[in-house]
Scaffold this motif. Sequence first.
Motif, PDB file in Angstrom:
ATOM      1  N   ILE A 190       0.919  -1.422  -0.246  1.00  0.00           N
ATOM      2  CA  ILE A 190       0.517  -0.148   0.118  1.00  0.00           C
ATOM      3  C   ILE A 190       0.528   1.100   0.112  1.00  0.00           C
ATOM      4  O   ILE A 190       1.159   2.090  -0.783  1.00  0.00           O
ATOM      5  N   GLN A 191       1.858   0.794   0.753  1.00  0.00           N
ATOM      6  CA  GLN A 191       2.498   1.936   1.321  1.00  0.00           C
ATOM      7  C   GLN A 191       3.761   3.087  -0.395  1.00  0.00           C
ATOM      8  O   GLN A 191       4.346   4.078  -0.475  1.00  0.00           O
ATOM      9  N   SER A 192       3.507   1.189  -1.388  1.00  0.00           N
ATOM     10  CA  SER A 192       4.832   1.510  -2.401  1.00  0.00           C
ATOM     11  C   SER A 192       4.035   2.265  -3.415  1.00  0.00           C
ATOM     12  O   SER A 192       4.473   2.561  -4.284  1.00  0.00           O
ATOM     13  N   ILE A 193       2.364   2.200  -3.443  1.00  0.00           N
ATOM     14  CA  ILE A 193       1.784   2.528  -5.020  1.00  0.00           C
ATOM     15  C   ILE A 193       2.058   3.816  -5.309  1.00  0.00           C
ATOM     16  O   ILE A 193       2.450   4.719  -6.169  1.00  0.00           O
ATOM     17  N   PRO A 194       2.225   5.359  -3.948  1.00  0.00           N
ATOM     18  CA  PRO A 194       2.497   6.775  -4.106  1.00  0.00           C
ATOM     19  C   PRO A 194       3.671   6.055  -5.064  1.00  0.00           C
ATOM     20  O   PRO A 194       4.516   7.645  -6.043  1.00  0.00           O
ATOM     21  N   PHE A 195       5.078   5.500  -4.932  1.00  0.00           N
ATOM     22  CA  PHE A 195       6.131   5.634  -5.736  1.00  0.00           C
ATOM     23  C   PHE A 195       6.259   4.810  -6.844  1.00  0.00           C
ATOM     24  O   PHE A 195       7.204   4.397  -7.540  1.00  0.00           O
ATOM     25  N   ASN A 196       5.431   4.072  -7.471  1.00  0.00           N
ATOM     26  CA  ASN A 196       4.979   3.257  -8.603  1.00  0.00           C
ATOM     27  C   ASN A 196       4.802   4.626  -9.766  1.00  0.00           C
ATOM     28  O   ASN A 196       4.392   4.976 -10.589  1.00  0.00           O
ATOM     29  N   PHE A 197       5.929   5.623 -10.454  1.00  0.00           N
ATOM     30  CA  PHE A 197       5.943   6.500 -10.359  1.00  0.00           C
ATOM     31  C   PHE A 197       5.549   6.293 -12.223  1.00  0.00           C
ATOM     32  O   PHE A 197       5.337   7.086 -12.931  1.00  0.00           O
ATOM     33  N   PHE A 198       6.391   5.125 -12.600  1.00  0.00           N
ATOM     34  CA  PHE A 198       6.338   4.411 -14.251  1.00  0.00           C
ATOM     35  C   PHE A 198       4.823   4.400 -14.247  1.00  0.00           C
ATOM     36  O   PHE A 198       4.140   5.310 -15.495  1.00  0.00           O
ATOM     37  N   ALA A 199       3.961   3.730 -13.396  1.00  0.00           N
ATOM     38  CA  ALA A 199       2.553   3.483 -13.790  1.00  0.00           C
ATOM     39  C   ALA A 199       1.159   5.439 -13.505  1.00  0.00           C
ATOM     40  O   ALA A 199       0.480   5.520 -14.544  1.00  0.00           O
ATOM     41  N   PHE A 412       7.636  -2.508  -9.203  1.00  0.00           N
ATOM     42  CA  PHE A 412       6.674  -2.745  -9.396  1.00  0.00           C
ATOM     43  C   PHE A 412       7.109  -1.738 -10.250  1.00  0.00           C
ATOM     44  O   PHE A 412       5.970  -2.545 -11.799  1.00  0.00           O
ATOM     45  N   ALA A 413       7.398  -0.867 -10.815  1.00  0.00           N
ATOM     46  CA  ALA A 413       7.439   0.221 -11.479  1.00  0.00           C
ATOM     47  C   ALA A 413       7.824   0.016 -12.655  1.00  0.00           C
ATOM     48  O   ALA A 413       7.364  -0.152 -13.990  1.00  0.00           O
ATOM     49  N   SER A 414       8.997  -0.989 -13.290  1.00  0.00           N
ATOM     50  CA  SER A 414       9.924  -1.329 -13.138  1.00  0.00           C
ATOM     51  C   SER A 414       9.375  -2.753 -14.554  1.00  0.00           C
ATOM     52  O   SER A 414       9.519  -2.689 -15.462  1.00  0.00           O
ATOM     53  N   GLY A 415       8.928  -3.297 -13.726  1.00  0.00           N
ATOM     54  CA  GLY A 415       7.958  -4.309 -14.699  1.00  0.00           C
ATOM     55  C   GLY A 415       6.922  -4.241 -15.593  1.00  0.00           C
ATOM     56  O   GLY A 415       5.851  -4.903 -15.745  1.00  0.00           O
ATOM     57  N   THR A 416       5.996  -2.841 -14.601  1.00  0.00           N
ATOM     58  CA  THR A 416       4.622  -2.038 -15.271  1.00  0.00           C
ATOM     59  C   THR A 416       5.413  -2.073 -16.512  1.00  0.00           C
ATOM     60  O   THR A 416       4.550  -2.160 -18.047  1.00  0.00           O
ATOM     61  N   PHE A 417       6.936  -1.263 -17.060  1.00  0.00           N
ATOM     62  CA  PHE A 417       6.963  -0.674 -18.184  1.00  0.00           C
ATOM     63  C   PHE A 417       7.516  -2.269 -19.036  1.00  0.00           C
ATOM     64  O   PHE A 417       6.747  -1.705 -20.932  1.00  0.00           O
ATOM     65  N   GLY A 418       8.012  -2.984 -18.419  1.00  0.00           N
ATOM     66  CA  GLY A 418       8.239  -4.373 -19.354  1.00  0.00           C
ATOM     67  C   GLY A 418       6.136  -4.435 -20.160  1.00  0.00           C
ATOM     68  O   GLY A 418       6.196  -4.823 -21.554  1.00  0.00           O
ATOM     69  N   VAL A 454       9.464   6.782 -18.515  1.00  0.00           N
ATOM     70  CA  VAL A 454      10.647   6.435 -18.071  1.00  0.00           C
ATOM     71  C   VAL A 454      11.916   6.959 -17.970  1.00  0.00           C
ATOM     72  O   VAL A 454      11.894   6.982 -16.578  1.00  0.00           O
ATOM     73  N   ALA A 455      11.881   8.479 -18.563  1.00  0.00           N
ATOM     74  CA  ALA A 455      12.219   9.473 -18.437  1.00  0.00           C
ATOM     75  C   ALA A 455      12.164  10.348 -17.050  1.00  0.00           C
ATOM     76  O   ALA A 455      12.242  10.465 -16.127  1.00  0.00           O
ATOM     77  N   ILE A 456      10.317  10.272 -17.025  1.00  0.00           N
ATOM     78  CA  ILE A 456      10.256  11.450 -15.809  1.00  0.00           C
ATOM     79  C   ILE A 456      10.530  10.055 -14.263  1.00  0.00           C
ATOM     80  O   ILE A 456      10.488  11.250 -13.664  1.00  0.00           O
ATOM     81  N   SER A 457       9.688   9.639 -14.618  1.00  0.00           N
ATOM     82  CA  SER A 457       9.859   8.239 -13.040  1.00  0.00           C
ATOM     83  C   SER A 457      11.678   7.824 -12.611  1.00  0.00           C
ATOM     84  O   SER A 457      11.757   8.109 -11.400  1.00  0.00           O
TER      85      SER A 457
END
Length: 468
Positions: A190-199, A412-418, A454-457
């Motif tokens: 839950i706490q990591s959700i705001p840090f999934n910057f790519f999503a 989690f963000a890295s996997g979302t990109f793929g 990706v660059a923004i993230s």
Amino acid sequence: MDGNWLSIIPFLLVIPIAMMTKQVLPGILIGLIAGAYLTNPAPIGGIETMLQYLVTALVDKNNIKIIVFLYVFSGLVGMIKVAGGIKGFVEAASERVDTKKEAILLTYVSTIGTFSAPSFRFVTIGPIMRALLKRVDMTKKELGFVIETTTTPIIVLIPIATAFVGYMVSVVELGLHNQNLKGDPYSLFIQSIPFNFFAIAIFLVGIYLSFFHHSSDGAQQKPNENGSEEDDWHNCDPAVSLDLPSKPWNLLLPLIVVIGLTLILTWWDGHQKGFGFFKAFIKANVLDAMVIALLITTFLTIFFFLFQKFELKMLIESFVFGGNNLMSVILLLSVIWGLASVTEDLGFSTFITDHTGWIPSILVPPILFLFGSAVSYFIGSAWGTWGILMPLGISMAAISGVSLPLVIGAVFASGTFGAFASPLSDDVNTLSRILGLQVMEYARFKLKAALIAVAISAACYTGITFIL
């Protein structure tokens, strides 16, 4: 074997093999076999050890609950399909769509009822939107982009009632266990959700490109000009075939019940432990609440469908068929659990602690994100990337003092990109098939937007470490 460099050999095998075979499972399986033989180098001993790790993973109480959740959820979706819930929903939602903006808005709004899993969303909204392309000025590639920006990037940000939650929590729990760290894996998720910057970034980029940017993409790609909308529907997916009933409430009611019950049972478990209203949601055993809510919903849904005169045999067959669709994921999970255990027994955590302390803490999140994004792009799997990198990420966070939720969010963000960008991704291939697109051409079409996100993230992961 504390600190043994041999502990990294399985991971060194996993990534290149996954890239060469374009499949995650062979790489992870070979990594597990290699780790088992490093633990027990006897000719047959390695295979025996591998089997032992797999069995141990499969008899773990929490792992069994995750498997039950995944299978039953997919089975419930299978029943909803044959009961006409998907067909009814997309028909009702599309009655008044006449323009491109209305079509895009429908695609966004439809997320409310179709967020449970990517495949669920693709077969729900993909066929009807493809048929509607005859009435709006929109290319199939543009439609695919809008659907995908509102699928996995949204699903990974939703903490209940999705096919992703159980797995995402399990890989966090695995990383914590390997590092002997205390913490509630669901709370950390839950706490990591705001840090999934790519999503978050790709969703915002998608909104901009959908509503405020005029596409310069080439000629309009229409569905078969000589075909009918009904042909598009029928040929894309059986979920909207012509012989199914049209009953939107057969989709909406089960979703409302499973979400509502999950929230109620989560609160009740925390309340029983003596916590106040808000803290009860954090301290509760959410995995138990999710599984129980799903089981109750499934039983109620069966009775609801039987009341509508659907045959019990058909419901059972559709449940089993739907559940079996996730057997490959369950197999992948089992091997990932075994791989994590064998590398930990070889001393992986200690090795990471001893050899990655030189990396400046400010660079840990962006390096993890960029490395994970490259891995996920070449193997095409969000779940595989999470399983491979989460133990590594949590290990690096532990030794560098970087915020755990931040690092978890980066993985989690890295996997979302793929999942979004890779031409090997199940998401990309499934949606391309439904919309009638060439996979590589479609993947290239959206790569620029993905790289902008990706660059923004990466910038956000670098900058946020000055704050946390």
